[in-house]
Design an enzyme around this catalytic site. Structure first.
Site, mmCIF file in Angstrom:
data_model
loop_
_atom_site.group_PDB
_atom_site.id
_atom_site.type_symbol
_atom_site.label_atom_id
_atom_site.label_comp_id
_atom_site.label_asym_id
_atom_site.label_seq_id
_atom_site.Cartn_x
_atom_site.Cartn_y
_atom_site.Cartn_z
ATOM 1 N N ALA A 61 10.651 -17.564 8.155
ATOM 2 C CA ALA A 61 9.904 -16.436 8.704
ATOM 3 C C ALA A 61 8.946 -15.873 7.661
ATOM 4 O O ALA A 61 9.042 -16.163 6.465
ATOM 5 C CB ALA A 61 10.868 -15.349 9.166
ATOM 6 N N GLY A 106 13.806 -19.994 9.875
ATOM 7 C CA GLY A 106 13.186 -20.276 11.159
ATOM 8 C C GLY A 106 12.677 -21.691 11.273
ATOM 9 O O GLY A 106 12.617 -22.254 12.367
ATOM 10 N N GLU A 109 15.621 -23.628 12.295
ATOM 11 C CA GLU A 109 15.913 -23.274 13.684
ATOM 12 C C GLU A 109 14.942 -23.942 14.652
ATOM 13 O O GLU A 109 15.332 -24.343 15.751
ATOM 14 C CB GLU A 109 15.888 -21.753 13.849
ATOM 15 C CG GLU A 109 17.075 -21.073 13.181
ATOM 16 C CD GLU A 109 16.946 -19.563 13.132
ATOM 17 O OE1 GLU A 109 17.832 -18.881 13.661
ATOM 18 O OE2 GLU A 109 15.943 -19.074 12.554
ATOM 19 N N GLU A 129 19.198 -17.038 5.421
ATOM 20 C CA GLU A 129 19.036 -15.632 5.801
ATOM 21 C C GLU A 129 20.068 -14.717 5.151
ATOM 22 O O GLU A 129 19.793 -13.547 4.864
ATOM 23 C CB GLU A 129 19.099 -15.485 7.329
ATOM 24 C CG GLU A 129 17.909 -16.054 8.075
ATOM 25 C CD GLU A 129 18.061 -17.516 8.425
ATOM 26 O OE1 GLU A 129 17.258 -18.022 9.234
ATOM 27 O OE2 GLU A 129 18.995 -18.173 7.901
#
Length: 256
Positions: A61, A106, A109, A129
């Site tokens: 992110a 991310g 992901e 994270e």
């Protein structure tokens, strides 16, 4: 533009283009969702490759953007974040992630949203994270354990450690590891092969597997049975069976 869609030979290539690290800010998220919805409806796209640059898939992110968001702002945004990734996961066509360099947070992901993952031998994947005092928020706590099992997922998520391509292959996080220079060509070749396959049967197989994982075994078997029977009404089933009888296995040329 930060995300591009290129189409050739039945393959849609969804390319992240936000140098230097392809950080997944809100603009990238929204464009991923828009393109995923477009791909879903386009008949000229029969398989998909999701890729970053030659050196990085996506490093996570946009932390600078996230740092400016308070609790209220993230409550309002978190659904949009998840919906963008879910739109990719729900593309009813084969999706291949070509993982180069870093696929973290991310980025990892997003790779999890693909059906298959081809990784460069120098790739690094992980969910770091926890090192920010957070947990994965774009599906990592749900898709990762479904892929590699809860214990291995907890290892990665609770420690925030990265795994190299060899370990990722060993635990089932990626499906193939190839030299870095060959990732794009390998992913493209597989996508073209799938694009030449029976489109409705491929969609049926993907839906039966994905939906079945969310259901009890009896419901999953009922879905499989329904799709299996329905495919007997398709032209591709006739082509495939006729070719098998007349030419032998693996020689069918399906409609496009």
């Amino acid at each position: 533009m930060t995300v591009h869609l290129e189409v050739a030979d039945g393959v849609g290539t969804l390319r992240l283009d936000r140098p230097p690290m392809n950080a997944l800010d809100i603009e990238v998220q929204d464009r991923l969702r828009a393109f995923a919805e477009e791909i879903t409806t386009r008949e000229d796209i029969r398989a998909v490759v999701v890729r970053g640059s030659e050196k990085v898939f996506a490093a996570g992110a946009d932390i600078k953007e996230m740092r400016e968001m308070d609790h209220r702002a993230m409550v309002n945004r978190s659904r949009g974040l998840q919906d963008a990734f879910t739109a990719v996961a729900r593309i009813p066509k084969p999706v291949i992630a070509a993982v180069t360099g870093y696929a973290l947070g991310g980025g990892c992901e997003l790779a999890l949203c693909a059906d298959l993952r081809i990784a460069a031998d120098n790739a690094k994947l992980g969910q770091p994270e926890i090192l920010l005092g957070l947990i994965p928020g774009a599906g990592g706590t749900q898709r990762l354990p479904r892929l590699v099992g809860p214990s291995r997922a907890k290892d990665l998520i609770l420690t925030g450690r990265m795994v190299d391509a060899e370990e990722a292959l060993r635990i089932g996080l990626v499906d193939r590891v190839v030299p870095a220079a060959e990732v794009m060509s390998e992913a493209g070749a597989l996508a073209r092969k799938l694009a030449d396959g029976p489109a409705i049967a491929l969609r049926a197989a993907k839906e039966a597997i994905d939906a079945g994982l969310e259901a009890d075994i009896d419901s999953g078997l009922a879905l499989e049975r329904a799709w299996f029977s329905a495919l007997f009404a398709t032209e591709d089933r006739e082509i495939g069976m006729r070719s098998f009888v007349e030419e032998g296995p693996g020689k069918a040329r399906f409609t496009r």
